[in-house]
Design an enzyme around this catalytic site. Sequence first.
Site, PDB file in Angstrom:
ATOM      1  N   TYR A  80      -1.541   0.402  10.996  1.00  0.00           N
ATOM      2  CA  TYR A  80      -1.807  -0.279   9.729  1.00  0.00           C
ATOM      3  C   TYR A  80      -0.598  -0.177   8.804  1.00  0.00           C
ATOM      4  O   TYR A  80      -0.121  -1.176   8.254  1.00  0.00           O
ATOM      5  CB  TYR A  80      -3.044   0.346   9.060  1.00  0.00           C
TER       6      TYR A  80
ATOM      7  N   LYS B 245       1.784  -3.221   7.498  1.00  0.00           N
ATOM      8  CA  LYS B 245       1.952  -3.491   6.063  1.00  0.00           C
ATOM      9  C   LYS B 245       3.429  -3.362   5.651  1.00  0.00           C
ATOM     10  O   LYS B 245       3.856  -3.969   4.673  1.00  0.00           O
ATOM     11  CB  LYS B 245       1.083  -2.541   5.238  1.00  0.00           C
TER      12      LYS B 245
ATOM     13  N   THR C 208       0.795  -1.236   0.000  1.00  0.00           N
ATOM     14  CA  THR C 208       0.000   0.000   0.000  1.00  0.00           C
ATOM     15  C   THR C 208       0.825   1.282   0.000  1.00  0.00           C
ATOM     16  O   THR C 208       1.939   1.323   0.553  1.00  0.00           O
ATOM     17  CB  THR C 208      -0.918   0.021   1.251  1.00  0.00           C
TER      18      THR C 208
ATOM     19  N   ARG D 200     -16.751  -0.135  -2.652  1.00  0.00           N
ATOM     20  CA  ARG D 200     -15.884   0.304  -1.565  1.00  0.00           C
ATOM     21  C   ARG D 200     -16.656   0.257  -0.246  1.00  0.00           C
ATOM     22  O   ARG D 200     -17.857   0.618  -0.200  1.00  0.00           O
ATOM     23  CB  ARG D 200     -15.451   1.745  -1.866  1.00  0.00           C
TER      24      ARG D 200
ATOM     25  N   GLU E 278       0.223   3.577   1.883  1.00  0.00           N
ATOM     26  CA  GLU E 278       0.355   3.996   3.288  1.00  0.00           C
ATOM     27  C   GLU E 278       1.780   3.778   3.798  1.00  0.00           C
ATOM     28  O   GLU E 278       2.168   4.351   4.807  1.00  0.00           O
ATOM     29  CB  GLU E 278      -0.623   3.220   4.166  1.00  0.00           C
TER      30      GLU E 278
HETATM   31  P1  NAP Z   1     -11.579  -4.596   2.227  1.00  0.00           P
HETATM   32  O1  NAP Z   1     -12.726  -4.287   1.339  1.00  0.00           O
HETATM   33  O2  NAP Z   1     -11.544  -4.073   3.610  1.00  0.00           O
HETATM   34  O3  NAP Z   1     -11.467  -6.207   2.290  1.00  0.00           O
HETATM   35  C1  NAP Z   1     -10.636  -6.859   3.228  1.00  0.00           C
HETATM   36  C2  NAP Z   1     -10.868  -8.347   3.122  1.00  0.00           C
HETATM   37  O4  NAP Z   1     -10.044  -9.012   4.088  1.00  0.00           O
HETATM   38  C3  NAP Z   1     -12.310  -8.782   3.424  1.00  0.00           C
HETATM   39  O5  NAP Z   1     -12.634  -9.866   2.596  1.00  0.00           O
HETATM   40  C4  NAP Z   1     -12.207  -9.248   4.877  1.00  0.00           C
HETATM   41  O6  NAP Z   1     -13.196 -10.175   5.242  1.00  0.00           O
HETATM   42  C5  NAP Z   1     -10.844  -9.923   4.834  1.00  0.00           C
HETATM   43  N1  NAP Z   1     -10.241 -10.127   6.152  1.00  0.00           N
HETATM   44  C6  NAP Z   1     -10.052  -9.226   7.139  1.00  0.00           C
HETATM   45  N2  NAP Z   1      -9.428  -9.784   8.184  1.00  0.00           N
HETATM   46  C7  NAP Z   1      -9.224 -11.073   7.855  1.00  0.00           C
HETATM   47  C8  NAP Z   1      -8.625 -12.185   8.512  1.00  0.00           C
HETATM   48  N3  NAP Z   1      -8.155 -12.083   9.767  1.00  0.00           N
HETATM   49  N4  NAP Z   1      -8.553 -13.385   7.877  1.00  0.00           N
HETATM   50  C9  NAP Z   1      -9.070 -13.526   6.634  1.00  0.00           C
HETATM   51  N5  NAP Z   1      -9.661 -12.520   5.959  1.00  0.00           N
HETATM   52  C10 NAP Z   1      -9.731 -11.313   6.564  1.00  0.00           C
HETATM   53  O7  NAP Z   1     -10.210  -4.152   1.541  1.00  0.00           O
HETATM   54  P2  NAP Z   1      -9.902  -3.817  -0.001  1.00  0.00           P
HETATM   55  O8  NAP Z   1     -10.119  -2.375  -0.223  1.00  0.00           O
HETATM   56  O9  NAP Z   1     -10.544  -4.819  -0.869  1.00  0.00           O
HETATM   57  O10 NAP Z   1      -8.307  -4.020  -0.015  1.00  0.00           O
HETATM   58  C11 NAP Z   1      -7.731  -5.289  -0.311  1.00  0.00           C
HETATM   59  C12 NAP Z   1      -6.306  -5.313   0.198  1.00  0.00           C
HETATM   60  O11 NAP Z   1      -5.548  -4.302  -0.424  1.00  0.00           O
HETATM   61  C13 NAP Z   1      -6.157  -5.074   1.691  1.00  0.00           C
HETATM   62  O12 NAP Z   1      -5.060  -5.857   2.127  1.00  0.00           O
HETATM   63  C14 NAP Z   1      -5.799  -3.605   1.796  1.00  0.00           C
HETATM   64  O13 NAP Z   1      -5.071  -3.369   2.976  1.00  0.00           O
HETATM   65  C15 NAP Z   1      -4.968  -3.437   0.545  1.00  0.00           C
HETATM   66  N6  NAP Z   1      -4.973  -2.109  -0.064  1.00  0.00           N
HETATM   67  C16 NAP Z   1      -6.148  -1.500  -0.374  1.00  0.00           C
HETATM   68  C17 NAP Z   1      -6.131  -0.286  -1.021  1.00  0.00           C
HETATM   69  C18 NAP Z   1      -7.415   0.418  -1.393  1.00  0.00           C
HETATM   70  O14 NAP Z   1      -7.358   1.620  -1.660  1.00  0.00           O
HETATM   71  N7  NAP Z   1      -8.534  -0.276  -1.464  1.00  0.00           N
HETATM   72  C19 NAP Z   1      -4.908   0.328  -1.359  1.00  0.00           C
HETATM   73  C20 NAP Z   1      -3.722  -0.335  -1.040  1.00  0.00           C
HETATM   74  C21 NAP Z   1      -3.770  -1.571  -0.407  1.00  0.00           C
HETATM   75  P3  NAP Z   1     -14.696  -9.681   5.703  1.00  0.00           P
HETATM   76  O15 NAP Z   1     -15.422  -9.362   4.429  1.00  0.00           O
HETATM   77  O16 NAP Z   1     -15.228 -10.879   6.416  1.00  0.00           O
HETATM   78  O17 NAP Z   1     -14.486  -8.477   6.578  1.00  0.00           O
HETATM   79  N1  GDD Z   2     -12.418   7.177   6.586  1.00  0.00           N
HETATM   80  C1  GDD Z   2     -12.546   8.504   6.693  1.00  0.00           C
HETATM   81  N2  GDD Z   2     -13.695   9.029   7.208  1.00  0.00           N
HETATM   82  N3  GDD Z   2     -11.536   9.291   6.281  1.00  0.00           N
HETATM   83  C2  GDD Z   2     -11.696  10.639   6.364  1.00  0.00           C
HETATM   84  C3  GDD Z   2     -12.855  11.214   6.868  1.00  0.00           C
HETATM   85  C4  GDD Z   2     -13.906  10.386   7.327  1.00  0.00           C
HETATM   86  O1  GDD Z   2     -14.941  10.825   7.788  1.00  0.00           O
HETATM   87  N4  GDD Z   2     -12.721  12.572   6.795  1.00  0.00           N
HETATM   88  C5  GDD Z   2     -11.529  12.819   6.274  1.00  0.00           C
HETATM   89  N5  GDD Z   2     -10.890  11.653   6.011  1.00  0.00           N
HETATM   90  C6  GDD Z   2      -9.530  11.517   5.465  1.00  0.00           C
HETATM   91  C7  GDD Z   2      -8.615  10.619   6.269  1.00  0.00           C
HETATM   92  O2  GDD Z   2      -8.084  11.287   7.402  1.00  0.00           O
HETATM   93  C8  GDD Z   2      -7.567  10.284   5.200  1.00  0.00           C
HETATM   94  O3  GDD Z   2      -6.601  11.284   5.165  1.00  0.00           O
HETATM   95  C9  GDD Z   2      -8.356  10.311   3.885  1.00  0.00           C
HETATM   96  O4  GDD Z   2      -9.618  10.920   4.194  1.00  0.00           O
HETATM   97  C10 GDD Z   2      -8.611   8.937   3.276  1.00  0.00           C
HETATM   98  O5  GDD Z   2      -9.140   8.092   4.285  1.00  0.00           O
HETATM   99  P1  GDD Z   2      -9.713   6.637   3.930  1.00  0.00           P
HETATM  100  O6  GDD Z   2     -10.715   6.727   2.848  1.00  0.00           O
HETATM  101  O7  GDD Z   2     -10.125   6.009   5.225  1.00  0.00           O
HETATM  102  O8  GDD Z   2      -8.461   5.881   3.279  1.00  0.00           O
HETATM  103  P2  GDD Z   2      -6.926   5.798   3.708  1.00  0.00           P
HETATM  104  O9  GDD Z   2      -6.164   6.624   2.708  1.00  0.00           O
HETATM  105  O10 GDD Z   2      -6.722   6.099   5.137  1.00  0.00           O
HETATM  106  O11 GDD Z   2      -6.621   4.247   3.500  1.00  0.00           O
HETATM  107  C11 GDD Z   2      -7.077   3.564   2.330  1.00  0.00           C
HETATM  108  O12 GDD Z   2      -6.089   3.647   1.329  1.00  0.00           O
HETATM  109  C12 GDD Z   2      -4.837   3.009   1.642  1.00  0.00           C
HETATM  110  C13 GDD Z   2      -3.906   3.215   0.440  1.00  0.00           C
HETATM  111  O13 GDD Z   2      -3.303   4.479   0.527  1.00  0.00           O
HETATM  112  C14 GDD Z   2      -7.361   2.125   2.746  1.00  0.00           C
HETATM  113  O14 GDD Z   2      -7.972   1.461   1.663  1.00  0.00           O
HETATM  114  C15 GDD Z   2      -6.072   1.373   3.089  1.00  0.00           C
HETATM  115  O15 GDD Z   2      -6.373  -0.015   3.283  1.00  0.00           O
HETATM  116  C16 GDD Z   2      -5.099   1.537   1.915  1.00  0.00           C
HETATM  117  O16 GDD Z   2      -3.881   0.868   2.202  1.00  0.00           O
END
Ligand code: NAP
Ligand code: GDD
Length: 362
Positions: free
Chosen positions: A156, A160, A132, A191, A134
């Site tokens: 987190y 990671k 990520t 999402r 992050e």
């Molecule tokens: P998500 O929607 O939160 O999905 C997370 C998945 O992990 C869900 O299927 C959840 O199951 C499962 N899970 C959580 N804890 C677990 C455990 N202990 N054992 C087995 N399964 C578990 O996340 P996503 O947005 O699809 O992201 C997928 C991956 O990419 C994650 O690793 C995230 O950290 C990483 N990532 C995401 C982004 C982004 O912007 N979306 C960016 C960079 C990296 P449940 O459905 O049962 O909760």
């Molecule tokens: N969630 C959330 N809720 N975020 C908020 C809010 C709110 O009400 N208001 C402002 N934010 C700001 C957070 O402080 C952060 O700076 C930004 O919005 C994005 O927050 P999220 O959407 O929660 O995502 P993230 O960037 O912290 O993390 C996501 O992206 C990562 C990749 O850069 C997640 O998907 C992580 O799993 C992933 O690794």
Amino acid sequence: MNKKALITGITGQDGSYLTEILLDKGYTVHGIIRRSSSFNTGRIDHLYNNQEIYGKRLFLHYGDLVDTSNLNRLLEKIEPDEIYNLAAQSHVKVSFEIPDYTAQVDALGTLRFLDAIREVGLKQVKFYQASTSELYGKAQDIPQTEKTPFYPRSPYGVAKLYGYWIIVNYREAYNLFACNGILFNHESPRRGETFVSRKITRAASRIALGIDEKLILGNLNAKRDWGYAPEYCEGMRMILQHPIPEDFVMATGETHTVREFAELTFGELGINLEWDGKDERERGIIKEIVKTKYDIKNKKLKQGVCVIEVDGRYYRPTEVDLLIGDYTKAKNLLGWEPKVKFDELIKIMIESDYEKVLKRGF
Ligand code: NAP
Ligand code: GDD
């Protein structure tokens, strides 16, 4: 022979898109799901309920990244060609509340998996790790590339970071085909509702349709590089088809504030905003309402009405202020390039959420 993939986190946003992509390419897909007290397969129900697919080319298994013997058994039974490790406690803010659990899943979960591969002796398997942006945290370069030093800013991010390095270490120590996809934020109609993009598109729809009055947000100044999830999931597959195991950044190369995300989303519905105040006193106020294809059913909405407020409870103890990725390596070596940029992404998400709220009423 068709390839066999094993996906952890199959019920999540990315897991569901990746499953569709791999099934389309002729793979057999095995997914690990967690036991839950309520349904958690909503994002893959359309595949699970398809009798042509489920039990023939798609199989689900109970499991958890904190259960080592379960991972061993599943690997022995399935013998996958490719593993996509997407499972994670993926919410950054929540990781401050449950740091130990986040590390157990996001850091040690990755190690457990890699070690299970060694124990079972799957020498040819290819492993994708959901790394990520992050990791960059307090970003040391603008834009961030595969060479930018890491400085994570949350439990987190730190968990990671361990996942990232254990992938590199197993690749170098045991010649394992293991790769990190350093993916920047990617969003979609699937999402989770507590991430800021979906929180905004859902709330704006509910406000326009008269269900909610206000959207309460945290830090409006944070800047993110937001892309479209299905394109990033295709990128995951491409990373594992590259002949050499390497790490890749995937991003759009654009960055926008949370404030801009909210402004564009409300604007898409025809609710143009202006901002007033600073920090926790900042408010998004209606400047004018203009006609669009969306019907504003909430008759209370008019010039001067406040629809966005800030509450410090959504602030993080340490914030990631600015993310913007440089995807040149992925473009040059994999031919991967994002097509959907910021404006288009918001259009896709608002169209979906407005329809959902209109149909279901929530
Ligand atoms: P998500 O929607 O939160 O999905 C997370 C998945 O992990 C869900 O299927 C959840 O199951 C499962 N899970 C959580 N804890 C677990 C455990 N202990 N054992 C087995 N399964 C578990 O996340 P996503 O947005 O699809 O992201 C997928 C991956 O990419 C994650 O690793 C995230 O950290 C990483 N990532 C995401 C982004 C982004 O912007 N979306 C960016 C960079 C990296 P449940 O459905 O049962 O909760
Ligand atoms: N969630 C959330 N809720 N975020 C908020 C809010 C709110 O009400 N208001 C402002 N934010 C700001 C957070 O402080 C952060 O700076 C930004 O919005 C994005 O927050 P999220 O959407 O929660 O995502 P993230 O960037 O912290 O993390 C996501 O992206 C990562 C990749 O850069 C997640 O998907 C992580 O799993 C992933 O690794």
